[in-house]
Motif scaffolding. Structure first.
Motif, PDB file in Angstrom:
ATOM      1  N   PRO A 177      -2.762   3.628  -9.602  1.00  0.00           N
ATOM      2  CA  PRO A 177      -1.801   3.065  -8.646  1.00  0.00           C
ATOM      3  C   PRO A 177      -2.548   2.187  -7.638  1.00  0.00           C
ATOM      4  CG  PRO A 177      -1.484   5.438  -8.872  1.00  0.00           C
ATOM      5  CD  PRO A 177      -2.740   5.097  -9.604  1.00  0.00           C
ATOM      6  N   ARG A 178      -1.890   1.129  -7.183  1.00  0.00           N
ATOM      7  CA  ARG A 178      -2.542   0.156  -6.309  1.00  0.00           C
ATOM      8  C   ARG A 178      -3.242   0.815  -5.109  1.00  0.00           C
ATOM      9  NH1 ARG A 178      -2.578  -5.387  -6.414  1.00  0.00           N
ATOM     10  NH2 ARG A 178      -2.896  -6.283  -4.363  1.00  0.00           N
ATOM     11  N   TRP A 179      -2.540   1.733  -4.417  1.00  0.00           N
ATOM     12  CA  TRP A 179      -3.127   2.338  -3.212  1.00  0.00           C
ATOM     13  C   TRP A 179      -4.387   3.114  -3.571  1.00  0.00           C
ATOM     14  CZ3 TRP A 179      -3.991   7.541  -2.747  1.00  0.00           C
ATOM     15  CH2 TRP A 179      -3.284   8.384  -3.594  1.00  0.00           C
ATOM     16  N   LEU A 180      -4.341   3.800  -4.721  1.00  0.00           N
ATOM     17  CA  LEU A 180      -5.477   4.631  -5.117  1.00  0.00           C
ATOM     18  C   LEU A 180      -6.665   3.744  -5.497  1.00  0.00           C
ATOM     19  CD1 LEU A 180      -5.072   7.831  -7.236  1.00  0.00           C
ATOM     20  CD2 LEU A 180      -7.029   6.347  -7.553  1.00  0.00           C
ATOM     21  N   ASN A 193      -7.189   0.755  -4.275  1.00  0.00           N
ATOM     22  CA  ASN A 193      -7.685   0.265  -2.978  1.00  0.00           C
ATOM     23  C   ASN A 193      -8.596   1.294  -2.321  1.00  0.00           C
ATOM     24  OD1 ASN A 193      -6.220  -2.119  -3.152  1.00  0.00           O
ATOM     25  ND2 ASN A 193      -4.548  -1.420  -1.832  1.00  0.00           N
ATOM     26  N   ASP A 194      -8.114   2.557  -2.285  1.00  0.00           N
ATOM     27  CA  ASP A 194      -8.880   3.618  -1.631  1.00  0.00           C
ATOM     28  C   ASP A 194     -10.252   3.779  -2.289  1.00  0.00           C
ATOM     29  OD1 ASP A 194      -6.759   4.035   0.024  1.00  0.00           O
ATOM     30  OD2 ASP A 194      -6.406   6.122  -0.532  1.00  0.00           O
ATOM     31  N   ARG A 227     -12.650   0.776  -1.637  1.00  0.00           N
ATOM     32  CA  ARG A 227     -13.078   0.647  -0.245  1.00  0.00           C
ATOM     33  C   ARG A 227     -13.742   1.904   0.300  1.00  0.00           C
ATOM     34  NH1 ARG A 227     -10.427  -2.949   3.016  1.00  0.00           N
ATOM     35  NH2 ARG A 227      -9.979  -1.307   4.507  1.00  0.00           N
ATOM     36  N   PHE A 280       2.939  -7.340  -6.042  1.00  0.00           N
ATOM     37  CA  PHE A 280       2.099  -6.951  -4.908  1.00  0.00           C
ATOM     38  C   PHE A 280       2.034  -8.011  -3.821  1.00  0.00           C
ATOM     39  CE2 PHE A 280       0.197  -4.517  -8.504  1.00  0.00           C
ATOM     40  CZ  PHE A 280       0.578  -3.259  -8.068  1.00  0.00           C
ATOM     41  N   HIS A 295       3.438  -7.128   1.262  1.00  0.00           N
ATOM     42  CA  HIS A 295       2.658  -7.081   2.506  1.00  0.00           C
ATOM     43  C   HIS A 295       2.467  -8.500   3.062  1.00  0.00           C
ATOM     44  CE1 HIS A 295      -0.287  -8.017  -0.507  1.00  0.00           C
ATOM     45  NE2 HIS A 295      -1.237  -8.177   0.379  1.00  0.00           N
ATOM     46  N   LYS A 306       3.154   3.880  -0.661  1.00  0.00           N
ATOM     47  CA  LYS A 306       1.732   4.003  -0.306  1.00  0.00           C
ATOM     48  C   LYS A 306       0.979   2.721  -0.650  1.00  0.00           C
ATOM     49  CE  LYS A 306      -0.460   8.063  -0.981  1.00  0.00           C
ATOM     50  NZ  LYS A 306      -0.833   9.368  -1.593  1.00  0.00           N
ATOM     51  N   SER A 307       1.325   2.118  -1.782  1.00  0.00           N
ATOM     52  CA  SER A 307       0.636   0.883  -2.179  1.00  0.00           C
ATOM     53  C   SER A 307       0.932  -0.243  -1.189  1.00  0.00           C
ATOM     54  CB  SER A 307       1.044   0.484  -3.599  1.00  0.00           C
ATOM     55  OG  SER A 307       0.513   1.403  -4.533  1.00  0.00           O
ATOM     56  N   SER A 314      -1.016   0.491   1.965  1.00  0.00           N
ATOM     57  CA  SER A 314      -2.436   0.240   1.727  1.00  0.00           C
ATOM     58  C   SER A 314      -2.749  -1.250   1.753  1.00  0.00           C
ATOM     59  CB  SER A 314      -2.832   0.858   0.375  1.00  0.00           C
ATOM     60  OG  SER A 314      -4.111   0.427  -0.022  1.00  0.00           O
ATOM     61  N   ASP A 315      -1.988  -2.035   1.011  1.00  0.00           N
ATOM     62  CA  ASP A 315      -2.246  -3.486   0.986  1.00  0.00           C
ATOM     63  C   ASP A 315      -2.018  -4.110   2.363  1.00  0.00           C
ATOM     64  OD1 ASP A 315      -3.151  -3.906  -1.613  1.00  0.00           O
ATOM     65  OD2 ASP A 315      -1.145  -4.083  -2.442  1.00  0.00           O
ATOM     66  N   ILE A 336      -5.031  -3.264   4.615  1.00  0.00           N
ATOM     67  CA  ILE A 336      -6.219  -4.040   4.235  1.00  0.00           C
ATOM     68  C   ILE A 336      -6.095  -5.482   4.747  1.00  0.00           C
ATOM     69  CG2 ILE A 336      -7.442  -5.040   2.250  1.00  0.00           C
ATOM     70  CD1 ILE A 336      -6.820  -2.382   0.756  1.00  0.00           C
ATOM     71  N   GLU A 372      -6.465  -5.618   8.579  1.00  0.00           N
ATOM     72  CA  GLU A 372      -7.861  -5.427   8.966  1.00  0.00           C
ATOM     73  C   GLU A 372      -8.657  -6.708   8.729  1.00  0.00           C
ATOM     74  OE1 GLU A 372      -9.780  -1.746   7.448  1.00  0.00           O
ATOM     75  OE2 GLU A 372     -11.527  -3.039   7.153  1.00  0.00           O
TER      76      GLU A 372
END
Lengths: 314, 314
Positions: free
Chosen positions: A241-244, A246-247, A250, B168, B171, B197-198, B201-202, B205, B208
């Motif tokens: 999954p995208r968030w995972l 990313n995590d 990073r 995606f 965001h 969550k995705s 998260s994006d 990021i 930031e």
């Protein structure tokens, strides 16, 4: 102590497997002995029900994306298990990519399996692509031959939750493979808890509708210790999954982060499968041969086994 | 006690909203008064920072699938908030579908907002489809007019995690809307924790990377009390992971199951957003007017607010 065969035949949850890849064929002599001894020591220390011995194929025909690591042929899984792992008192589940066999060779292999006195397990793997399939026996034919010539061999199949996300038919494929003789299933490494829960859910509903008992579904977990390993896992078709993703990309310590995520995914899957009555098992492997990642796979095995087994927190 | 405006302007987490839909226009007299009194009683009892007043559109132009419930026009959100909810001592966040306004009408509406002495909030909503957009002012123009003519009005935007699953880019749309003056975002109802969550998260990021502070993202939760409500939510574009949809459709008490799932989704999102420094808030609504579902939305609000607020379990 229940044996692996008993656990599979009684369709029990809690099967705990560890997976290894045989060494590269190019390694010889002293170096090979060192690798084998390290594997033997590692596996002997684990409370496993069985050892998955992968047979790595060059899956480049499956995709146009370049393979992040070069493909180097490894020792044939059956050969490796029967020779170098012979003294390891743990049942082996031998992966067999069927496209590598013509019908005659596959038949003689199955006849040889039937004559073996010990409990024997195999996972038959279809060709990674249509092009790669042309050379050998088809998966359907291989299931038939195995059933006819080696009825005592416990045959498993591969289940891929990622395929379920596209079309929601993987549970039907599982049922079809059960009809062809599969007694258990092993997934590819899971980082997408949603796809796996959806597969488990659809499978449970279909089995209930058909008044059939579920067979063990063994979920594979694999640590991810570097961005390159992550790229490779994605190349292999493992969904993040995208968030995972990313995590992981990073995180300061990607290996530690991946192990923590895998434990959390495992806990969520175990709880969910328990509610639905699907007997889940685990299989932990490292797709990388880096020592840190292999060590992490051992730690991950311990954590997941503790959380899965009834004597654990469940 | 921090006001809603202060929480939004200081980009604080923990904003707790409750959402309502104005009554149908066809209701009149005594029946309308009964509905209004019930809404007033319900909202007065809740510890909310603000009340979202939806403006329901006939979104049939968005899809060819028949609408599970017939569309019945409701009282305009601003009219309803300003007349029947006037005595409710809670800030209102008025939804305004901009396509319903031509430029002149929207400008005079914004000028009127600028003259109001109290804190004013609105969420500007784009047209559900290109065809529906042609009649009125564009969303981009509406943001500009709001900024120019009603600079004290706190304008929010809509964020849809489901769109983020395809491409995606949600965001980036959020950032573009921040540039156009959005101070906070409200999602549609969430049952797909992964997509949300995705998106978080994006977004974290990108913020930031751009050295920008995040604004509050208010996640909407809505109980689902029947298979028909589920069908309607899916018609509205709310995504349900396959396993979760299976669980709801097969549960003995779908309402209870949906509330339990929403609480779990909330906890997972609050934890994740906290780690990433995105100030999350909640908005709880019932898409159904059935009493059981409305009661469940009140219970869900309590549970989520307790878990979100620092004085809760966080």
């Amino acid at each position: 102590m229940t044996t692996l065969a008993e656990k599979i035949l009684t369709k029990s949850p809690g099967v705990c497997l560890y997976g290894i890849t045989p060494p590269k064929r190019a390694i010889g002599g002293e170096a090979l002995r060192t690798v084998v001894e390290a594997q033997l020591a590692r596996i002997s220390a684990l409370a496993v029900d069985g050892l998955v011995v992968y047979d790595i194929e060059d899956e480049s025909s499956r995709t146009h994306v370049p393979r992040p690591f070069p493909f180097l042929p490894t020792i044939d899984a059956a050969t490796y298990a029967d020779s170098m792992l012979r003294d390891l008192g743990v049942p082996k589940i031998i992966y067999r990519p069927v496209a590598r066999f013509d019908r005659t060779t596959f038949e003689s292999t199955m006849r040889a399996e039937a004559k073996r006195p010990d409990e024997r397990f195999t996972v038959l793997v279809g060709a990674p692509s249509r092009a790669a399939a042309s050379a050998g026996i088809s998966l359907g034919d291989a299931y038939r031959v195995a059933k006819d010539l080696a009825p005592s061999l416990l045959v498993g199949g591969i289940a891929i939750a990622e395929r379920h996300s596209h079309g929601f038919a993987e549970h039907d494929r599982i049922i079809a493979k059960m009809d062809q003789g599969c007694r258990f299933f092993v997934t590819q490494a899971v980082y997408d808890v949603t796809a796996t829960k959806s597969l488990i859910s659809d499978l449970a509903i279909r089995l209930e509708r058909d008044h059939r008992e579920p067979v063990p579904v063994i979920v594979t977990f694999s640590p991810c210790g570097s961005v390159k390993t992550l790229d490779f896992m994605q190349w292999l078709g493992i969904a993040f999954p995208r968030w995972l993703e990313n995590d992981l990309r990073r995180s300061r310590d990607i290996l530690e982060a991946s192990v923590a995520l895998a434990i959390r995914i495992g806990e969520e899957l175990f709880e969910y499968a328990r509610e639905l009555g699907i007997p889940l098992g685990i299989n932990v492997e490292s797709v990388s041969i880096r020592k840190a990642e292999i060590d992490a796979s051992v730690a991950l095995f311990g954590a997941l086994a503790a959380s899965l087994r009834p004597s654990g927190n469940g």
